[in-house]
Design a protein around this motif. Structure first.
Motif, mmCIF file in Angstrom:
data_model
loop_
_atom_site.group_PDB
_atom_site.id
_atom_site.type_symbol
_atom_site.label_atom_id
_atom_site.label_comp_id
_atom_site.label_asym_id
_atom_site.label_seq_id
_atom_site.Cartn_x
_atom_site.Cartn_y
_atom_site.Cartn_z
ATOM 1 N N GLY A 275 4.492 67.142 -13.203
ATOM 2 C CA GLY A 275 4.175 66.073 -14.148
ATOM 3 C C GLY A 275 5.377 65.215 -14.465
ATOM 4 N N LEU A 276 6.548 65.844 -14.645
ATOM 5 C CA LEU A 276 7.759 65.100 -14.976
ATOM 6 C C LEU A 276 8.147 64.131 -13.860
ATOM 7 C CD1 LEU A 276 9.933 67.925 -16.590
ATOM 8 C CD2 LEU A 276 9.012 65.914 -17.747
ATOM 9 N N ASN A 277 8.048 64.567 -12.619
ATOM 10 C CA ASN A 277 8.397 63.690 -11.492
ATOM 11 C C ASN A 277 7.431 62.513 -11.375
ATOM 12 O OD1 ASN A 277 10.573 65.287 -10.775
ATOM 13 N ND2 ASN A 277 9.412 66.514 -9.301
ATOM 14 N N ALA A 278 6.157 62.761 -11.637
ATOM 15 C CA ALA A 278 5.163 61.688 -11.580
ATOM 16 C C ALA A 278 5.453 60.631 -12.641
ATOM 17 C CB ALA A 278 3.756 62.261 -11.762
ATOM 18 N N VAL A 279 5.752 61.088 -13.860
ATOM 19 C CA VAL A 279 6.067 60.159 -14.941
ATOM 20 C C VAL A 279 7.381 59.435 -14.663
ATOM 21 C CG1 VAL A 279 6.595 59.972 -17.406
ATOM 22 C CG2 VAL A 279 4.781 61.499 -16.650
ATOM 23 N N LEU A 280 8.326 60.145 -14.078
ATOM 24 C CA LEU A 280 9.637 59.571 -13.769
ATOM 25 C C LEU A 280 9.507 58.419 -12.780
ATOM 26 C CD1 LEU A 280 12.745 59.962 -14.155
ATOM 27 C CD2 LEU A 280 12.679 61.419 -12.126
ATOM 28 N N ILE A 281 8.843 58.666 -11.649
ATOM 29 C CA ILE A 281 8.692 57.626 -10.620
ATOM 30 C C ILE A 281 7.768 56.516 -11.106
ATOM 31 C CG2 ILE A 281 7.822 57.176 -8.290
ATOM 32 C CD1 ILE A 281 8.737 60.034 -7.575
ATOM 33 N N GLY A 282 6.682 56.891 -11.777
ATOM 34 C CA GLY A 282 5.761 55.890 -12.306
ATOM 35 C C GLY A 282 6.438 54.973 -13.310
ATOM 36 N N SER A 283 7.307 55.522 -14.162
ATOM 37 C CA SER A 283 8.011 54.730 -15.161
ATOM 38 C C SER A 283 8.980 53.748 -14.506
ATOM 39 C CB SER A 283 8.764 55.642 -16.130
ATOM 40 O OG SER A 283 7.865 56.395 -16.916
ATOM 41 N N ALA A 284 9.598 54.153 -13.400
ATOM 42 C CA ALA A 284 10.514 53.252 -12.677
ATOM 43 C C ALA A 284 9.761 52.025 -12.149
ATOM 44 C CB ALA A 284 11.186 54.002 -11.534
ATOM 45 N N VAL A 285 8.585 52.263 -11.560
ATOM 46 C CA VAL A 285 7.760 51.156 -11.059
ATOM 47 C C VAL A 285 7.238 50.318 -12.230
ATOM 48 C CG1 VAL A 285 5.682 50.558 -9.756
ATOM 49 C CG2 VAL A 285 7.125 52.476 -9.010
ATOM 50 N N HIS A 286 6.848 50.988 -13.293
ATOM 51 C CA HIS A 286 6.371 50.326 -14.501
ATOM 52 C C HIS A 286 7.418 49.354 -15.026
ATOM 53 C CE1 HIS A 286 4.492 50.952 -18.766
ATOM 54 N NE2 HIS A 286 3.857 50.001 -18.108
#
Length: 438
Positions: A275-286
Motif C-alpha cells: 500500500g505504501l509503495n502504491a501511494v508513494l508512486i501515485g502521489s508522485a504522478v499526482h
C-alpha cells in the motif's frame, strides 16, 4: 506578464508550495500512522480492525478542529493580511507534530496516551484549517486573471507532496527496520523530522510579500470587521457550492490514500509496503498532473475539468478495488495512480475556482469556512466509514457506492455553480447570487 512579475509569482508559489507540503506532511503522517501503528500503540484491542477504527476516530477529530481554525484564521486573515496567519499556522502544525514524536504510548501511561494524542491532533486540525485558505489565496491574489488556474494549482500540490514525503519516510523505515523496531521507536523519527522542515518553511515563507489584492482592499478601506457574519449573510450560496464541490474530491482522496493501507494489510493480507509503495508512486504522478489540470481549466473553464474528475472518479471507484484484489503490486500501483490522476482533475482547478467565488473582504473566511466544513462531512469520516462498511459487509462494493454518492453531490454542486474562469479578484460588485462579480 513581465519577467519581473513572473519572478515575483514564482517566489510566492514556491513559498506556498513548500509551506503547504510541510503542513500536509504533518497531517498525512498522522493518517498513515493511524492506519499502521497507532491502533496498536495507543488503542490496543483484541481485534486489529477495532483498534484501527479507534485510531481513525482521533484522525477524524483533527477535521473537527479545521472549521474552527478556518474561522479564526479567516477572520484575522481578512482583517490583518494573509502572510502573518500563514506563518502562525506553520508554527502550530510543526510544533504539534514534533510533540507527537515524543508521546508516551498506552503501555507506558495508559489512557493518558490517547488523550494527549487527541489533543495534539486537535492542534494539527486547527492549524491546517487556516493554512489551506491562506496558501491558495496568497497565490491567487498575486497571479494574473488569465493564468490563475495554473498558478493557484501549485499550492494544491502540497497535498500529494506532503503525502509523498510522509509515505516515503515511512516506506524507507519499513524497508530498513523490522516490524518490532518500527513499532517500538522507528515510527517516531518522521514526526521529529517535522521540526527541521518547519525551520526551512518559515525561512522561505517570511520572505514573501503580502497579497497585493488584500493591500489594495485595505488601502481603499473595503475590508470588514466581521467577515464571518458577512460570509453567511451574503455569500451563503458560494459556501454551499464550495462544500458540495469538495465532497467527491475529499472522500475519494482519503479512500485512495488512507483506506488502501488498511485494505491491503487487513483485507488482502499483503505487507504494508504494498500500500505504501502504491501511494508513494501515485502521489508522485499526482504532484505532476495537478498543475496540468489547473492549466487546462484556464483554457476550457473550471467546471468542465472538475466535472470530468468527479464523473471519472465515480466510475473508477469500482475498478480501483477490482485491481487491488489482484494482489499484484504493479496493478495495485496503477490503481492508486489512475485514481489520483482523476482526483487531480478536481483538485487542480479547485483553488482558483473557490477563490473566485468570494470578494476580497471575506475571501479568506469564505474559502476556509466552506472548505473546512466540507472536510468534516467528507474527509473526516471517509476512512472511518470505509473501514466500517468493509468490516460490516466484508466487501468493498459498499465503499465504492459511498464514493459514487459523494460524486453525485459534487456534480449537483458544480451544475449549480457558474463558470469563473478569467474573472478579476479585485471586483467587489455584489449581486443577489451572493458576492458574485457582474
Amino acid at each position: 506578464m513581465t519577467t519581473q512579475n513572473r519572478g515575483s509569482i514564482a517566489k510566492v508559489v514556491s513559498a506556498s508550495l513548500i509551506g503547504t507540503t510541510i503542513e500536509w506532511y504533518d497531517f498525512f503522517l498522522y493518517t498513515s500512522a493511524a492506519a499502521l501503528v497507532f491502533g496498536k500503540l495507543f488503542f490496543p484491542t483484541n481485534d486489529p480492525l477495532t483498534g484501527t477504527l479507534l485510531a481513525f476516530l482521533t484522525y477524524a477529530v483533527g477535521f473537527l478542529a479545521r472549521p474552527i481554525g478556518g474561522l479564526v484564521f479567516g477572520h484575522f486573515g481578512d482583517r490583518v493580511g494573509r502572510k502573518k496567519l500563514l506563518v502562525l499556522s506553520l508554527l502550530l502544525m510543526g510544533g504539534s507534530t514534533c510533540a507527537m514524536g515524543i508521546l508516551p504510548t498506552y503501555a507506558s501511561v495508559g489512557a493518558l496516551a490517547p488523550i494527549l494524542l487527541t489533543l495534539l491532533r486537535l492542534v494539527q486540525g486547527f492549524a491546517l484549517g487556516g493554512e489551506w485558505g491562506g496558501a491558495v489565496l496568497i497565490v491567487s491574489e498575486h497571479g494574473d486573471d488569465k493564468r490563475r488556474g495554473f498558478w493557484a494549482s501549485w499550492p494544491q500540490c502540497g497535498a500529494p507532496g506532503g503525502n509523498l514525503l510522509a509515505t516515503a519516510v515511512l516506506a524507507i523505515l519499513a524497508a530498513t527496520q523490522s516490524d518490532e523496531a518500527f513499532l517500538s521507536w522507528g515510527w517516531r523519527i518522521p514526526f521529529l523530522l517535522s521540526g527541521v522542515l518547519v525551520v526551512i518553511g518559515l525561512w522561505i515563507r517570511l520572505a514573501v510579500s503580502e497579497s497585493p489584492v488584500f493591500l489594495a482592499a485595505q488601502k481603499n478601506n473595503t475590508t470588514t470587521h466581521a467577515p464571518v457574519v458577512e460570509v453567511f449573510r451574503k455569500s451563503w450560496r458560494a459556501v454551499l457550492i464550495t462544500i458540495g464541490s469538495r465532497m467527491a474530491e475529499n472522500v475519494s482522496y482519503y479512500v485512495i490514500t488512507a483506506f488502501i493501507l488498511v485494505y491491503v494489510t487487513t483485507g488482502l493480507s499483503l505487507p504494508k509496503s504494498a500500500g505504501l509503495n502504491a501511494v508513494l508512486i501515485g502521489s508522485a504522478v499526482h504532484f505532476v498532473t495537478i498543475p496540468l489540470w489547473g492549466k487546462l481549466s484556464d483554457r476550457i473553464g473550471r467546471r468542465p475539468v472538475y466535472l470530468f474528475g468527479a464523473i471519472g472518479m465515480a466510475v473508477w471507484s469500482f475498478a480501483f478495488f477490482a485491481m487491488l484484489d489482484t494482489k499484484n503490486s504493479g496493478v495495485i500501483i496503477l490503481a492508486a495512480t489512475i485514481g489520483l490522476v482523476l482526483h487531480g482533475a478536481m483538485y487542480g482547478p479547485q483553488a482558483a475556482f473557490f477563490s473566485e467565488q468570494f470578494p476580497t473582504r471575506v475571501r479568506y473566511t469564505g474559502l476556509s469556512v466552506g472548505g473546512q466544513l466540507s472536510s468534516i462531512a467528507a474527509g473526516a469520516v471517509a476512512p472511518l466509514i470505509a473501514v466500517a462498511l468493509f468490516k460490516e459487509f466484508g466487501s468493498t462494493i459498499p465503499v465504492s457506492l459511498y464514493v459514487v454518492a459523494m460524486c453525485v453531490l459534487t456534480v449537483i454542486a458544480l451544475l449549480a455553480a457558474r463558470e469563473t474562469k478569467g474573472e478579476s479578484l479585485h471586483s467587489e460588485v455584489l449581486t443577489e447570487r451572493g458576492h458574485v462579480p457582474a
